[in-house]
Motif scaffolding. Structure first.
Motif, PDB file in Angstrom:
ATOM      1  N   TRP A 112       0.922  -1.427   0.119  1.00 51.19           N
ATOM      2  CA  TRP A 112       0.091   0.065  -0.061  1.00 51.19           C
ATOM      3  C   TRP A 112       0.907   1.159  -0.228  1.00 51.19           C
ATOM      4  N   THR A 113       0.434   2.283  -0.338  1.00 53.13           N
ATOM      5  CA  THR A 113       1.051   3.692  -0.130  1.00 53.13           C
ATOM      6  C   THR A 113      -0.050   4.454   0.470  1.00 53.13           C
ATOM      7  N   ALA A 114       0.177   5.500   1.210  1.00 50.65           N
ATOM      8  CA  ALA A 114      -0.790   6.484   2.066  1.00 50.65           C
ATOM      9  C   ALA A 114      -0.226   7.824   1.783  1.00 50.65           C
ATOM     10  N   GLU A 115      -1.071   8.757   1.809  1.00 48.87           N
ATOM     11  CA  GLU A 115      -0.873  10.204   1.828  1.00 48.87           C
ATOM     12  C   GLU A 115      -1.660  10.775   3.061  1.00 48.87           C
ATOM     13  N   ASP A 116      -0.703  11.762   3.637  1.00 46.06           N
ATOM     14  CA  ASP A 116      -1.207  12.367   4.866  1.00 46.06           C
ATOM     15  C   ASP A 116      -0.515  13.881   5.063  1.00 46.06           C
ATOM     16  N   PRO A 117      -1.200  14.703   5.658  1.00 44.73           N
ATOM     17  CA  PRO A 117      -0.660  16.107   5.855  1.00 44.73           C
ATOM     18  C   PRO A 117       0.825  16.164   6.436  1.00 44.73           C
ATOM     19  N   TYR A 125      -3.238   0.381   5.118  1.00 38.14           N
ATOM     20  CA  TYR A 125      -2.594   1.765   6.082  1.00 38.14           C
ATOM     21  C   TYR A 125      -3.651   1.842   7.136  1.00 38.14           C
ATOM     22  N   ARG A 126      -3.262   1.916   8.171  1.00 37.68           N
ATOM     23  CA  ARG A 126      -4.201   2.170   9.293  1.00 37.68           C
ATOM     24  C   ARG A 126      -3.270   2.872  10.573  1.00 37.68           C
ATOM     25  N   ILE A 127      -3.650   3.966  10.821  1.00 34.45           N
ATOM     26  CA  ILE A 127      -3.211   4.763  11.672  1.00 34.45           C
ATOM     27  C   ILE A 127      -3.809   4.507  12.963  1.00 34.45           C
ATOM     28  N   VAL A 128      -3.052   3.834  14.006  1.00 31.53           N
ATOM     29  CA  VAL A 128      -3.495   3.569  15.578  1.00 31.53           C
ATOM     30  C   VAL A 128      -3.998   4.814  16.238  1.00 31.53           C
ATOM     31  N   SER A 129      -3.047   5.668  16.237  1.00 26.55           N
ATOM     32  CA  SER A 129      -3.211   6.845  16.917  1.00 26.55           C
ATOM     33  C   SER A 129      -2.296   7.949  16.362  1.00 26.55           C
ATOM     34  N   ARG A 130      -2.322   9.314  16.736  1.00 26.08           N
ATOM     35  CA  ARG A 130      -1.506  10.242  16.434  1.00 26.08           C
ATOM     36  C   ARG A 130      -1.462  11.491  17.475  1.00 26.08           C
ATOM     37  N   GLN A 131      -0.547  12.301  17.683  1.00 26.31           N
ATOM     38  CA  GLN A 131      -0.340  13.281  18.719  1.00 26.31           C
ATOM     39  C   GLN A 131       0.459  14.377  18.315  1.00 26.31           C
TER      40      GLN A 131
END
Length: 700
Positions: free
Chosen positions: A612-617, A651-657
């Motif tokens: 997979w590929t993923a985009e994110d700010p 692509y799975r984000i578990v969490s972010r901070q």
């Protein structure tokens, strides 16, 4: 120019504080040392003169004198049996086969911290597994063992189990599942069994290299009965561990005493060692956990043992792999402390449980300043400063990550100044300019960027001089051990890798990738990629004896090696969409992760096929990655942390901070690599240095 300072000056400067630090830490009932070394006299047999007769009673006497309190020794094949012998005794020091101590301490849930490695009579700190067949067997190489019955050693013995399985799998020899593997506790049992079977069974046995002299010496097998068809990659052999019952101060004192053993020739002879105990190798698996794996619902606030030092670029193993990451990130982040900084920085952070070290510039931007902060509260402890005028693209701050090695820290500035300092006091022990001394390139564009590498008591640097392209220095003095001619320097850092069975230094010069012999500096192989003008910033990654390379003009490639450790020039796999000019990939099992404007996940088992590929700010051109088998932690734009599931096919984000509150700081692209020690992450932002507690839950 090099400046050497006598150790007595350091003593005078530190005065009573150091004296107090070195005062013996006493324990009411004395100390207990458990010896599990298979070459200790009570655990072996005196069949071979001068071998396997290590007298650890002499070591106990020596330690008693050095530590100022009684040290008694008990011998046991395992920590479990030692505890059965003395169920109420507290063990302070364990000396034994590395993988067995790790296994047993995990089973007992006893924290154990590696202190030093014991050298053999040949000066080596490692052992290997030997794959044996009968001399009359038709098999000549490991590849010939397809369909054979393989007898392994116990699973806790890496050289006879894990390393052997890895080697067999590399040569496409089918091995049974771990739980179905056929094992023997003793090397002699497996060896005699295949002799007993004779022609009735196609079989091979795996033994420890240290045991080979004993099989014939004790008459277990006759000379010429067996033949070696394969040897595994080296693994650590005998290591000294401090347990949780030894306070940190006592651990330091025990470590210092073990390392000072080199000055006692009589004791060296008694322990059958060339150099005594030496500091942990650069490639020693410090990030490997020693404590037991927690249950799914278990929580612990203790750092994972082995994660106590972020010794330099990309961590102790230089591959971004870490002992633990949280299952989730807390909201808001648990900031332990934060400090203002005058400017953004480029070089990464090095840290221990006591110290946090980074490179910076003074207010005039004409001098380098390396600062050391207390890990507990961020207090400034010392500064190493020296004039370093000049002007470079991307400012003038140091690019290289400091390198911690025992009581030393090595600091490399962007204009070539290399300093060895005492990590406790910041006192400069020696300093040189590698560009001046080795005739490196004077017209610097990005400066000297490669983080120095410590391997086998050699400090490896790449000045890029015609006669000193790659150089090995004595860490204690800065004196040259060897220097190798070659091309100008590139900007990436070097690694140590075992490729095709050959342990070697690997890295880039201006236009090529290469491997160098650790002992002599001889260049072993050269790879010139088809497309020119790579800046060669990303760090190579060793993957099961192969080498993963990612650069901006030649994309992402996987190379194999022949049996002599030389590269096979045609890549075995290639992916043309991932072309980072700065980001280095991390490998998790068969998956490759990297960020270059977007995040990539590739499958090694399927020829670097895209998963997979993923985009994110939060994704920029560059992002450091830290990884376990279950999580990948991304340091994104402006200090935003993204925790990604490494077990998912999507692509799975578990969490972010977010770590920083300033709006402008949140938009900045960060170049300084963070450091992780235990569960604390140290991050350099655009305007601040922060220490964040990631959380008590860990994944292993």
């Amino acid at each position: 120019m090099r400046f050497l300072f006598a150790l007595c000056i350091a003593t005078l400067l530190t005065g009573a504080a150091l004296a107090a630090e070195r005062a013996p830490e006493t324990t009411p009932d004395g100390l207990l040392m458990v010896v599990m070394d298979p070459l200790a006299l009570p655990l072996s047999c005196p069949c071979v003169e001068g071998y396997a007769q290590r007298n650890y009673e002499k070591l106990a006497e020596y330690l008693s004198e050095e530590l100022g309190q009684p040290v008694r020794v008990t011998f046991s094949e395992s920590l479990l049996k030692a505890q059965e012998k003395e169920p109420n005794a507290k063990v302070h020091l364990v000396i034994g086969k590395d993988s067995v101590v790790r296994h047993d301490s995990a089973a007992l849930k006893m924290a154990a911290t590696p202190l030093a490695q014991l050298t053999g009579k040949d000066g080596a700190t490692t052992q290997t597994g030997l794959i044996l067949v009968r001399s009359a067997d038709k098999a000549q190489t490991v590849s010939d063992l397809k369909g054979y019955r393989i007898l392994f050693g116990n699973a806790e013995c890496d050289e006879k189990f894990a390393a052997a399985r890895t080697m067999l799998e590399k040569f496409a020899v089918d091995v049974p599942p771990v739980e179905d593997s056929e094992t023997f506790a003793s090397c002699s049992d497996g060896a005699t069994k295949i002799i007993e079977w004779g022609d009735t069974q196609q079989a091979a046995a795996v033994i420890s290299s240290y045991a080979a002299p004993l099989l014939e010496g004790c008459g277990t097998v006759q000379k010429g009965d067996l033949r070696v068809v394969g040897e595994t990659a080296p693994v650590p052999f005998v290591v000294a561990f401090a347990t949780e019952h030894a306070e940190p101060k006592l651990q330091k004192q025990m470590q210092a005493a073990l390392l000072d053993m080199a000055n006692n020739p009589e004791l060296l002879e008694a322990i059958e060692t060339l150099l005594g105990f030496v500091p942990l190798d650069e490639d020693y698996p410090q990030a490997a956990p020693v404590t037991a794996t927690p249950a799914a619902n278990e929580q612990t606030s203790a750092p994972i043992i082995g994660s106590g030092t972020w010794s330099g670029w990309r961590g102790p193993t230089r591959d971004g792999r870490v002992a633990s990451l949280p299952r989730e990130l807390t909201k808001p982040p648990n900031i332990v402390w934060r400090l203002p900084l005058a400017r953004s920085g480029l070089g990464g952070i090095a840290a221990t449980q006591e110290y946090v070290i980074l490179g910076d510039r003074d207010v005039t931007n004409q001098s380098d300043e390396f600062r050391c902060y207390a890990a507990g509260d961020g207090e400034l402890l010392w500064i190493v400063a020296y004039p370093a005028p000049g002007s470079l693209d991307y400012d003038n701050a140091p690019r290289a990550t400091p390198v911690i090695h025992g009581d030393y820290v090595f600091l490399l500035g962007a204009f070539g100044h290399l300093t060895c300092a005492d990590i406790h006091t910041g006192l400069t022990l020696w300093q040189t300019n590698i560009i001046d001394e080795f005739d490196g390139e004077k017209e610097l564009v990005w400066g000297t960027c490669s983080s120095p590498l410590i391997v086998d008591e050699k400090l490896i640097i790449n000045p890029g001089g015609a006669e000193g392209s790659i150089v090995a220095l004595e860490p204690e003095t800065g004196f040259v051990i060897w220097q190798t001619p070659g091309d100008r320097h590139a900007y990436g850092s070097f690694i140590v890798a075992t490729l095709g069975g050959e342990r070697q230094i690997v890295g880039h010069d201006r236009v090529t990738l290469g491997g160098w012999d650790i002992e002599t500096g001889e260049r072993l192989w050269t790879l010139k990629p088809p497309r020119a003008n790579d800046f060669n910033v990303p760090t190579p990654v060793e993957v099961d004896g192969k080498l993963l390379i990612a650069t901006e003009n030649n994309y992402t490639r996987l190379y194999d090696f022949d049996d002599h450790g030389r590269i096979v020039h045609t890549p075995v796999a290639k992916y043309d969409q991932l072309a980072p000019d700065m980001s280095s990939p991390v490998v998790v099992g068969n998956r490759v992760y990297c960020v270059c404007e977007k995040m990539f996940c590739l499958d090694l088992a399927k020829g670097l096929a895209e998963v997979w590929t993923a985009e994110d700010p939060a994704f920029c051109d560059y992002a450091p990655l830290l990884a376990t088998d279950e999580r990948v932690l991304v340091l994104g734009r402006g200090g935003e942390l993204l925790l990604v599931d490494a077990t998912n096919d999507e692509y799975r984000i578990v969490s972010r901070q977010h770590l920083f509150d300033d709006k402008d700081a949140r938009a900045a692209e960060l170049y300084a690599h963070p450091a992780l020690v235990g569960t604390r992450l140290y991050v350099r932002g655009e305007k601040e240095l922060v220490c964040v507690e990631l959380g008590p839950e860990v994944t292993l």
